[in-house]
Design a protein around this motif. Sequence first.
Motif, short mmCIF file in Angstrom:
data_model
loop_
_atom_site.label_atom_id
_atom_site.label_comp_id
_atom_site.label_asym_id
_atom_site.label_seq_id
_atom_site.Cartn_x
_atom_site.Cartn_y
_atom_site.Cartn_z
N MET A 1 -9.55 1.32 -0.11
CA MET A 1 -10.12 2.66 -0.17
C MET A 1 -10.51 3.20 1.20
O MET A 1 -10.37 4.39 1.47
CB MET A 1 -11.35 2.68 -1.08
CG MET A 1 -11.03 2.55 -2.55
SD MET A 1 -12.49 2.32 -3.60
CE MET A 1 -13.69 3.42 -2.91
N ILE A 2 -11.02 2.34 2.08
CA ILE A 2 -11.56 2.84 3.35
C ILE A 2 -10.62 2.71 4.54
O ILE A 2 -10.87 3.30 5.58
CB ILE A 2 -12.91 2.17 3.69
CG1 ILE A 2 -12.73 0.68 3.97
CG2 ILE A 2 -13.93 2.43 2.60
CD1 ILE A 2 -13.97 0.01 4.51
N LYS A 3 -9.52 1.99 4.38
CA LYS A 3 -8.63 1.76 5.52
C LYS A 3 -8.13 3.07 6.15
O LYS A 3 -8.20 3.25 7.36
CB LYS A 3 -7.43 0.90 5.11
CG LYS A 3 -6.55 0.53 6.28
CD LYS A 3 -5.42 -0.39 5.88
CE LYS A 3 -4.60 -0.77 7.10
NZ LYS A 3 -3.53 -1.67 6.78
N GLY A 4 -7.66 4.00 5.33
CA GLY A 4 -7.15 5.27 5.85
C GLY A 4 -8.22 6.09 6.55
O GLY A 4 -8.06 6.48 7.71
N PRO A 5 -9.35 6.37 5.87
CA PRO A 5 -10.40 7.15 6.52
C PRO A 5 -10.97 6.50 7.79
O PRO A 5 -11.23 7.19 8.78
CB PRO A 5 -11.49 7.28 5.44
CG PRO A 5 -10.77 7.08 4.15
CD PRO A 5 -9.63 6.15 4.45
N ILE A 6 -11.15 5.19 7.77
CA ILE A 6 -11.69 4.51 8.95
C ILE A 6 -10.69 4.55 10.10
O ILE A 6 -11.05 4.78 11.25
CB ILE A 6 -12.09 3.04 8.64
CG1 ILE A 6 -13.21 3.00 7.61
CG2 ILE A 6 -12.49 2.31 9.92
CD1 ILE A 6 -14.56 3.48 8.06
#
Length: 131
Positions: free
Chosen positions: A111-116
């Motif tokens: 879930m957070i890989k793209g936004p981070i």
Amino acid sequence: MNLESPKVSIDKSSQDVFDFLSDVKNFEQLMPENTSKFEVLGEDTFVFALKGMPEIVLKKKEAVAPNKIVLGAAGGKIDFSLTGHITSVSETKSDVQLIFDGEFNAMMAMMIKGPISKFIETLATNIPANV
């Protein structure tokens, strides 16, 4: 999970870049446009939030002049670090790369890989214009 920003070149000495990144107030200038909150909580701590995301408190954990700054999560449910590696190219030029490192379960990581990734890329690409 380990994510790396692109390496950016800056027409400043590594000490100038280190001094800029050592002052947590300067991170406000590096934040993406979708930042909904930025507040300095202390000499080495700030809180920020991106639209649609929870607030994150970062604290300066380590500073090794003029090559490395480490910010880490201060409290909260997730533990991670954001490390700025500064490499001197010449007296008036240096390279910076940001490394995000954290331990997450597979679902959270997905879930957070793209936004981070986008976040650290934005921070890195904003450094040259602001130092």
